[in-house]
Design an enzyme around this catalytic site. Structure first.
Site, mmCIF file in Angstrom:
data_model
loop_
_atom_site.group_PDB
_atom_site.id
_atom_site.type_symbol
_atom_site.label_atom_id
_atom_site.label_comp_id
_atom_site.label_asym_id
_atom_site.label_seq_id
_atom_site.Cartn_x
_atom_site.Cartn_y
_atom_site.Cartn_z
ATOM 1 N N SER A 559 35.149 20.363 33.913
ATOM 2 C CA SER A 559 35.347 18.933 34.150
ATOM 3 C C SER A 559 34.078 18.118 34.087
ATOM 4 C CB SER A 559 36.352 18.670 35.199
ATOM 5 O OG SER A 559 36.231 16.974 35.348
ATOM 6 N N TYR A 572 39.117 18.258 44.120
ATOM 7 C CA TYR A 572 39.401 18.387 42.847
ATOM 8 C C TYR A 572 37.774 18.691 42.358
ATOM 9 C CZ TYR A 572 40.062 17.805 37.606
ATOM 10 O OH TYR A 572 39.856 18.132 36.569
#
Length: 682
Positions: A559, A572
Site C-alpha cells: 500500500s 493497517y
C-alpha cells in the site's frame, strides 16, 4: 458453404457425432472422426455436386459443431485416387485435399479424410473405443476378430493413417459386402452404413460386441496379482504424498520446456499400479496413434512402494528421470532420418507412482488432463488385450514415424503463439473480490492457470467460474492466518496444476481507528491477516518453488500507506509496512533460487473493493469529511494525475512484474496511486 436443401445432412452428422463422442466407451477426447456424403449446390453452375462432410483436423466428436466439419467435393477426392503416387509419397496427398474443398471448405481436412471419401458408403465412423483397440493390439488380433465377429467385421493390418489406409479399407469394403466395418490393427475401428442411423448402430454394435467378448472370454487378473506393499495409500495420505511429489515431478518434466501438470488417482490407475505386471506392460507404451501422440513413447514408472521415505522416493525419481531422458534420446537417434523434425523434448508426459497415482504434463492444463485420460484408455486397452491374448502394440519404429511425422509437425506449427503467462500457475489470495478478483482475471487472460483463494469460499468459486472451467481456474477456501489452511491451499494448487509459479499476497482487511481507540485485538487481527498471512503463504509457496527449480514470482499487494503516514490508521499502515519489508527481505533470500519478490503500492482502490465495502470506506470518508460515495473522487483529486485508481490498474502492475520483461527486477515496489508525492519511494 452449403444451401438450405442439403443442410440436413451435416446437421444429422453433427448429432450422430455428438452422441458417439459423449460416451467415453466409444472414443476418447479429440479422437476419431465421422463423415456423411450427399448432394450440394455448386453456386457457380447451379448444379448439384457430390459432397463429403467430415470432422476436421483437431476437433472433438463430443463437442462438434457444423463449423468443425471439412466440406469437400467427392468427385475431386475420388479423382485423387487416380493420381495417387503410392505409399512412399502419400503425405503429399494432404495438401491436395485443399484442391478438393467446396467453397471455403470449412475446417481443415484431417489425415483420415481419404478413408471417409474412398469407402463406398454414404456414412462412415472411425472411432477409438477401448474394447476395439484391445482386439486391435492383441498378439492374435486377426483370429480374435474372426471369433468375435465372424465375417461381419474384417481385420485390417496396421498401417499408419493416411491415403493408403483409405485405399486399403475401401478395397476391404468392396471385397466384403456383408461386413459392417473393420478392426484396424494397432489402431481402432471403422464402421459404415447406408443411413446415419445405420452407421451409428453398426459402430455401437462393434464396440458392444467387443466389450461382451472380452468380458466373457477374458481371464481374471490380467495384470497379475496385487504386489505386496504396492496397494493404494489411504486417500488423505495419498493426496499428501501427491502434493509433496507434484512440484518435484513438474520441475523434472519441465527440464526442456515449462509444463502444466495434472494428477489422477482413479481406481483404474491405482489398481494397475498395484499389480505385479504393470512395469513390463507400461514399458510397452501405448499403440493407438491418438493415445501415443499425447502420452509419448512410454511413461516413467517409479519402482518403489508408496511407503518408501520421501527423500528416497525423490532421489529415485531424479535417477529415473535421467535414465528416461537418455532412453528417449536413444529412441530419437535410433529412428530419426535426415528429414525428421528436431527432437521436441526428452521429458516424460506421464509419470506413474504406485500407491499414489498418475501425474501427466502438457503445455496447458487441458493437454495434461487429456494425456491422463488417454493413459487410462491405454490401461483399459492393455487389460482387454491381456485378458484374451497378449498386449502387442505397434513397434518403436512406427511410433517414431507418427510422433515425428512431418504432417504432425506442420499441425504444431499452426498452433497460435502462447500467451505471455502460458504454463504459469498463479495463486491469488483474497481473490474473491476487488483487487484480487481483477488480478485473477488478468493473469488468466494472459495465459496463466489460476488458484483463486479467499476465506469466502463462495466468492472464490464464483470468481473461478467467471474465469472459466477447472482447466483454467479453481476456487479454494483459505484462511491465510492458519498455517495448516495455507499448507492445504498450496497443496490444492499442486494437485490441480502441478505446482505454483506466481503467488500474489493480496488478502487483507483494514481497521481505521485513532491510536487510543485501536485495541490489542484490532492490532492482532490486522497483523495476523497481512503480516503473518503473507509470511505463511510465502513460506509454503517457497517450498514448492524451490522444489520445482523453475524460479518464480512472489508479489505483495502492499500500500501507499506502507511509506506514507496518515492519521487514524496505525494498525493497517504498520501491517502494510511489515509486508513491504518482507518484499525486500525475501528478495535478498530467495534470489539464489531464481525467485523474484516484488510489491505493488496502490492507493485508495474504492470501486469493487471488499475492504471498502466492509466498513473501511465509511471510516475513511469520515476521517476526510466527505460522503462515502465521493471517496474515490476525493482520492483522485489529491493525486498528481487526478485519476481514480481501479482494481484493474493494480492487476496491470502485477502482470508487468511477472510477464517476463522485468526478468532482472527484484525487491521493487511499484506505486499504483496516480501520483502521491508524499509516497514517493526514496
Amino acid at each position: 458453404m452449403t444451401t438450405d436443401h442439403d443442410s440436413a445432412t451435416p446437421a444429422r452428422l453433427v448429432d450422430r457425432s455428438r452422441r458417439l463422442g459423449a460416451d467415453p466407451r466409444n472414443t476418447n477426447y479429440g479422437g476419431g472422426n465421422t463423415s456423411a456424403k450427399g448432394p450440394g449446390r455448386d453456386p457457380v453452375t447451379g448444379q448439384d455436386v457430390p459432397l463429403l462432410w467430415v470432422k476436421g483436423s483437431g476437433g472433438d466428436l463430443g463437442t462438434l459443431t457444423e463449423p468443425g466439419l471439412a466440406v469437400l467435393r467427392l468427385d475431386r477426392l475420388h479423382a485423387l485416387a487416380q493420381t495417387y503416387p503410392g505409399v512412399e509419397r502419400e503425405d503429399e496427398m494432404v495438401a491436395a485435399f485443399d484442391y478438393c474443398l467446396h467453397g471455403r471448405g470449412g475446417a481443415a481436412p484431417s489425415i483420415d479424410t481419404a478413408m471417409h471419401g474412398l469407402v463406398d458408403a454414404p456414412h462412415v465412423d472411425h472411432l477409438h473405443p477401448d474394447s476395439g483397440i484391445a482386439l486391435a493390439t492383441a498378439a492374435d488380433g486377426p483370429e480374435l476378430t474372426r471369433r468375435c465377429f465372424g465375417d461381419r467385421v474384417v481385420w485390417v493390418p496396421w498401417r499408419r493413417p493416411g491415403f493408403q489406409l483409405g485405399v486399403d479399407i475401401a478395397a476391404v469394403r468392396r471385397a466384403n459386402p456383408q461386413a459392417i466395418g473393420v478392426i484396424l490393427g494397432g489402431h481402432g475401428i471403422t464402421a459404415w452404413g447406408d443411413t446415419s442411423d445405420e452407421c451409428e448402430a453398426n459402430s455401437l454394435e462393434i464396440i458392444r460386441v467387443a466389450e461382451k467378448f472380452l468380458a466373457e472370454h477374458g481371464r481374471p487378473e490380467p495384470f497379475g496379482p496385487v504386489r505386496d506393499g504396492y496397494q493404494p495409500l489411504p486417500v488423505e495420505q495419498r493426496h499428501q504424498r501427491a502434493g509433496e511429489l507434484a512440484p518435484l515431478l513438474r520441475g523434472l518434466a519441465s527440464t526442456d520446456k515449462p509444463q502444466v501438470g495434472h494428477y489422477t488417482d482413479t481406481d483404474t490407475v491405482l489398481d494397475f499400479l498395484a499389480r505385479e505386471r504393470h512395469p513390463q506392460l507400461a514399458a510397452l507404451g501405448t499403440s493407438c496413434p491418438d493415445h501415443f501422440l499425447r502420452t509419448k513413447v512410454r511413461p516413467m514408472v517409479l519402482d518403489l512402494p508408496p511407503t518408501a521415505p520421501l527423500e528416497q522416493t525423490a532421489a529415485r525419481l531424479r535417477e529415473l528421470h535421467t535414465a528416461y531422458r537418455a532412453d528417449y534420446t536413444r529412441y530419437y537417434d535410433e529412428h530419426a532420418e535426415p528429414g525428421s523434425p528436431t527432437m521436441r523434448g526428452a521429458d516424460p508426459a506421464v509419470v506413474l507412482v504406485p500407491g499414489v497415482g498418475m501425474f501427466t504434463f502438457g503445455a496447458t492444463k487441458q493437454t495434461a488432463r487429456v494425456a491422463g485420460e488417454y493413459y487410462v484408455n491405454a490401461i483399459n486397452v492393455m487389460r482387454g488385450a491381456e485378458a484374451v491374448s497378449r498386449y502387442a502394440p505397434i513397434d518403436e519404429r512406427e511410433k517414431f514415424r507418427i510422433e515425428y511425422w512431418a504432417l504432425e509437425e506442420a499441425k504444431l506449427a499452426r498452433l497460435p503463439k502462447p500467451k505471455p503467462l502460458a504454463t504459469r500457475i498463479a495463486l491469488v489470495t483474497g481473490g474473491g473480490s476487488g483487487i484480487g478478483r481483477a488480478i485473477a482475471h488478468r493473469l488468466a487472460a494472459e495465459g496463466a492457470c489460476v488458484v483463486v483463494a479467499d476465506r469466502d469460499a463462495d466468492a472464490a468459486q464464483r470468481v473461478a467460474a467467471e474465469i472459466g472451467g477447472t482447466d483454467v481456474a479453481i476456487g479454494v477456501h483459505a484462511d491465510v492466518t492458519d498455517a495448516a489452511a495455507v499448507r492445504d491451499l498450496v497443496r490444492s494448487a499442486c494437485l490441480a496444476f502441478g505446482g505454483v509459479d506466481l503467488v500474489v499476497n493480496n488478502a487483507g482487511l483494514s481497521i481505521s481507528k485513532p491510536l487510543l481507540d485501536t485495541t490489542e485485538a484490532d492490532w492482532d487481527l490486522q497483523h495476523d491477516v497481512m503480516a503473518k498471512g503473507s509470511f505463511l503463504v510465502a513460506k509454503e509457496a517457497a517450498r514448492v518453488l524451490i522444489a520445482q527449480g523453475m524460479g518464480g514470482d512472489l508479489v505483495y499487494i502492499a500500500s501507499k500507506n506502507s511509506v506514507f503516514a496518515g492519521p487514524n490508521n496505525v494498525a493497517y499502515s504498520a501491517a502494510k509496512a511489515a509486508q513491504a519489508h518482507q518484499v525486500r527481505l525475501l528478495a535478498a533470500e530467495l534470489g539464489a533460487h531464481g525467485i523474484r519478490v516484488n510489491g505493488v503500492n496502490p492507493d485508495g482502490v474504492v470501486r469493487g473493493s471488499g475492504i471498502f465495502a466492509g466498513g473501511w470506506g465509511a471510516q475513511r470518508a469520515a476521517v476526510y469529511g466527505v460522503a462515502e460515495s465521493e471517496l474515490g473522487a476525493y482520492y483522485a483529486k489529491r493525486t498528481l494525475l487526478g485519476r481514480e485508481v481501479l482494481p484493474e490498474h493494480v492487476a496491470n502492475a502485477v502482470f508487468v512484474l511477472t510477464a517476463g520483461e522485468l526478468s532482472h527486477t527484484t525487491g521493487l515496489h511499484i506505486p499504483v496511486d496516480a501520483g502521491v508525492a508524499a509516497a514517493f519511494l526514496r
